[in-house]
Scaffold this active site. Structure first.
Site, PDB file in Angstrom:
ATOM      1  N   CYS A   1       1.206  -1.034  -0.378  1.00  0.00           N
ATOM      2  CA  CYS A   1       0.112  -0.130  -0.133  1.00  0.00           C
ATOM      3  C   CYS A   1       0.676   1.176   0.595  1.00  0.00           C
ATOM      4  O   CYS A   1       1.525   1.336   1.135  1.00  0.00           O
ATOM      5  CB  CYS A   1      -0.429   0.265   1.187  1.00  0.00           C
TER       6      CYS A   1
ATOM      7  N   ASN B   1       1.161  -8.810 -11.605  1.00  0.00           N
ATOM      8  CA  ASN B   1      -0.331  -7.632 -11.021  1.00  0.00           C
ATOM      9  C   ASN B   1       0.323  -6.679 -11.837  1.00  0.00           C
ATOM     10  O   ASN B   1       1.619  -6.281 -11.455  1.00  0.00           O
ATOM     11  CB  ASN B   1      -0.524  -7.178  -9.535  1.00  0.00           C
ATOM     12  N   GLY B   2      -0.393  -5.604 -12.521  1.00  0.00           N
ATOM     13  CA  GLY B   2       0.409  -4.028 -13.065  1.00  0.00           C
ATOM     14  C   GLY B   2      -0.150  -4.601 -14.267  1.00  0.00           C
ATOM     15  O   GLY B   2       0.042  -4.992 -15.230  1.00  0.00           O
TER      16      GLY B   2
END
Length: 324
Positions: free
Chosen positions: A99, A199-200
């Site tokens: 995060c 991811n991405g």
């Protein structure tokens, strides 16, 4: 006991705070998403019995396999809270180490943990030893361009007892700007024996094929590409079966999905909160569609489910037939 989660070739909804609540997760599951995560939950908030954590901890049996994502930096509190909640039926526990939000990072949590590999190891080992279900982590490529250490962090996590690692190919400094660096995901895969989830910048079926070819990762985590588009999971699976894409949802189908989403939201959160939170979802659902800018403005005045129905009825009726 070996703790194992099968992530191979799975489509996974990323744990996006403020987006992936239970109503949205259920819609994605219906459209073919294989694995779901909760929004991130503070271990300290669970410790102090913060009432705001209750909806974040909620899980419907239809959501399984389902991972509860915790964030924090104290290994003991993290382990105690993971042990406390694992009996809720979750398939696995995930630790947020990616995060980028300042209030999380400035507290030494989220992506700030990537600056302290030793602490990462202590957290993973302590939590993994405390629970009987698999423990996974979600990280970024690094904290900033000068410290791209995802392979090191992932290897430490593996040796400390993690069952899988998800890698967002951006640094904390990037937030969600620029392009995801898939080469970092490939390097993580090279040093890990546990499943690696990429991811991405996964927005199309071709992106999954390209990511697999470039990284050899096990699973594929879709984040912002799913906002306003739970059909993305259906489309990706259809593509693999048929080699092309199904027709894009028309205005009538979009309207139906928005109202189904709104019904789930009002049932789960009450009408006032549910409808107010639906405003951003309506903007995402209608992006790029006929008269969407005006719809975005008008939806911000909607207060009830019935008002939302009326607004969407007027919107659909106003769309020229040739645009439908």
């Amino acid at each position: 006991m070996e703790k194992f989660m099968d992530f191979r070739d799975k489509l996974i909804l990323a744990p996006m705070a403020g987006v992936c609540d239970q109503p949205f997760r259920l819609l994605c599951k219906e459209q073919g998403c294989d694995i779901l995560y909760s929004e991130m939950v503070s271990a300290k908030a669970i410790y102090y019995n913060n009432k705001n954590t209750k909806p974040l901890l909620a899980m419907d049996e239809r959501e399984k396999p389902f991972g509860l994502q915790l964030f924090g930096s104290d290994p003991v509190i993290m382990a105690e809270m993971a042990k406390k909640i694992e009996g809720n039926g979750y398939s696995f526990i995930d630790i947020n180490m990616g995060c980028p939000v300042p209030k999380v990072v400035n507290n030494g949590e989220g992506s700030a943990l990537m600056k302290d590999p030793l602490l990462v190891g202590r957290i993973v080992e302590t939590v993994a030893n405390a629970i009987s279900i698999p423990l996974t982590i979600k990280i970024r490529s690094g904290f900033d361009p000068e410290h791209i250490n995802a392979p090191e962090i992932a290897h430490i996590a593996q040796e400390s007892g993690a069952a899988a690692v998800a890698v967002h190919g951006r640094t904390r400094q990037q937030y969600y700007q620029g392009h995801a660096d898939w080469d970092v995901i490939a390097r993580v895969k090279q040093v890990c024996n546990i499943p690696v989830i990429g991811n991405g910048d996964i927005n199309t079926p071709k992106d999954i094929i390209d990511m697999r070819n470039q990284t050899d990762c096990d699973g594929f985590m879709i984040g912002r590409g799913a906002r306003g588009n739970p059909w993305i999971f259906r489309d990706m699976k259809y593509y693999y079966e048929h080699g092309d894409l199904p027709p894009r949802p028309d205005a009538h189908e979009v309207r139906g999905m928005i109202l189904r989403h709104a019904r789930l939201m009002t049932e789960f959160k009450g009408e006032y909160i549910g409808i107010h939170e639906m405003r951003k979802h309506v903007a995402w659902y209608s992006a790029g569609m006929y008269d969407s800018a005006r719809l975005r403005g008008l939806v911000n005045e909607v207060e009830t489910y019935d008002e939302l129905v009326e607004l969407l009825d007027r919107w659909e009726e106003s769309i020229p037939e040739k645009v439908m």
